[in-house]
Design an enzyme around this catalytic site. Sequence first.
Site, PDB file in Angstrom:
ATOM      1  N   CYS A 142     -49.774  -4.843 -68.196  1.00 30.05           N
ATOM      2  CA  CYS A 142     -50.948  -4.666 -67.572  1.00 30.05           C
ATOM      3  C   CYS A 142     -50.347  -3.660 -66.059  1.00 30.05           C
ATOM      4  O   CYS A 142     -51.177  -3.502 -65.407  1.00 30.05           O
ATOM      5  CB  CYS A 142     -51.531  -5.805 -67.045  1.00 30.05           C
ATOM      6  SG  CYS A 142     -52.133  -6.728 -68.282  1.00 30.05           S
ATOM      7  N   CYS A 149     -55.349  -6.418 -57.408  1.00 33.96           N
ATOM      8  CA  CYS A 149     -54.174  -6.739 -56.954  1.00 33.96           C
ATOM      9  C   CYS A 149     -54.341  -8.181 -55.947  1.00 33.96           C
ATOM     10  O   CYS A 149     -53.349  -8.928 -55.791  1.00 33.96           O
ATOM     11  CB  CYS A 149     -53.584  -5.662 -55.904  1.00 33.96           C
ATOM     12  SG  CYS A 149     -53.050  -4.172 -56.987  1.00 33.96           S
TER      13      CYS A 149
END
Lengths: 129, 406
Positions: A37, A106
Amino acid sequence: MPYSDKVLDHYNNPRNVGSFDKSDTTVGTGIVGAPECGDVMKLQLKINADGVIEDAKFKTFGCGSAIASSSLATELVKGKTLEEALQLQNTDIVEELALPPVKIHCSVLAEDAIKAAIADYRQKNGITA
Amino acid sequence: MSVTLPIYLDNNATTRTDPRVVDAIIPFFSNVYGNSASKSHPFGWAAEEAVDKARAQVASLIGADPREIVFTSGATESNNLAIKGIAEMYAEKGDHIITVVTEHKAVLDTCKHLESTGKSVTYLEVDDNGLICLDELKAAITDKTILISVMAANNEIGVLQPIAEIGAICKERGIIFHTDATQIVGKIPFDVEALGIDLASFTAHKMYGPKGIGALYVRRRSPRVRLSAQIDGGGHERGFRSGTLNVTGIVGFGEAAALCQAEMASDAARLQVLRDAMEARLLQEIPECQVNGSREHRLPGLLNISFGFVEGESLLMGLCDVALSSGSACTSASLEPSYVLKALGVGDELAHSSLRFGLGRFTQPEEVEWVTEKVIAEVARLREMSPLWELHLEGVDLSTVQWQPH
């Protein structure tokens, strides 16, 4: 690609990079994400007898925003109790770093890393939340 | 070591227009501004003369006759004209085209379009060096095959396909051979006769000429290649491509071609030395990195290299003073990492952390040295921060780790 000044600052001068001994019972380790990812975060918390996070370290494989999110996360949790640290939201990180929508994951990863590290510490020490 | 930042190392995307080319173009904006199709006055005659000269310069660079050069807006248009033009013109002869998975999108998407109109396309795979297998090519040919389109040099990895061998196969089987020669023309010798090429697409801006002007080489004899025009109008370019000629662009293209012809040998030799030194130093200083594509069959100024255990976007961020391209999804509109690197069998992680260094005529040795040292320092810094590198150093095989994808 435009990055906010705060992301650039954390990227260029990351806070608290490093590792604690994983087997230390005062240390909680959270590793979240996956290489395919493009993000893997390792966040470690050192917790004292009063249940306060006295130190934190991270290592992150990921984009600049992922590095900045984890760097900021280590700053935010230091000095907090585990309960207080669990109250931290990814939106706190989004706001502080001015992350654009495509980089919100994030901050989610950083929040997950804090939670995973605390869960690891509690499991190690037989503490049920 | 003093260098001016930012440093341009993206010469396979486009090149700086050579100042000598700019000088050649300028008069054609304000003095010689006629339409080269105007046959009735000196403005038109002067423009036509300039176009003729440039056409001869471009033809000479690839060993062609000037009458075999069709000016277009660029290599994408040339690829479209060649492939669609052949598919339409030779529809009665067959409906099968052979190309390669690592072609530029201008070829692949054109082929996909033709598939949607009922044509049949075979996409050849490549080996881990990026090269096609000639036996697979031969095996893919059917009695319906009308066109084989294989690029001469790949834009991402610089790998050179065995063009002369493909040309011979096409000739033997009576199949038209098109090559996307965008990256090779002007860089290393490329001769349409020696290579047995029937159609070749290329463009000025990859060889120090201006953007917006390209060419399609169309063979005139043995065989005489026919094409269906894709842009209709005034019948310019012998009917292959209508539209008023881009005289300024063509003049610049001609001058760029002449300069390449004169300086190709020295440019290529210089770039190869710089590239090889950069490659050697990176491989020596950085463990766990790999060069992508054949190192033997490769353009001289290009280096595509992947760095394990660092993430591509963060690496580019650290190299913000350098203009370069990456195989990472983060630098392009698509979410997938480079399909070219994937075709070579490069894993997603290494594809994400790949960088393409494109050296060119104006690249200085000090610039290459500066970038090389910067890459070494940044990879080391990011690995110091990377939990994957830490695990790797502990001897953990990352493929055995139970990850938590989010």
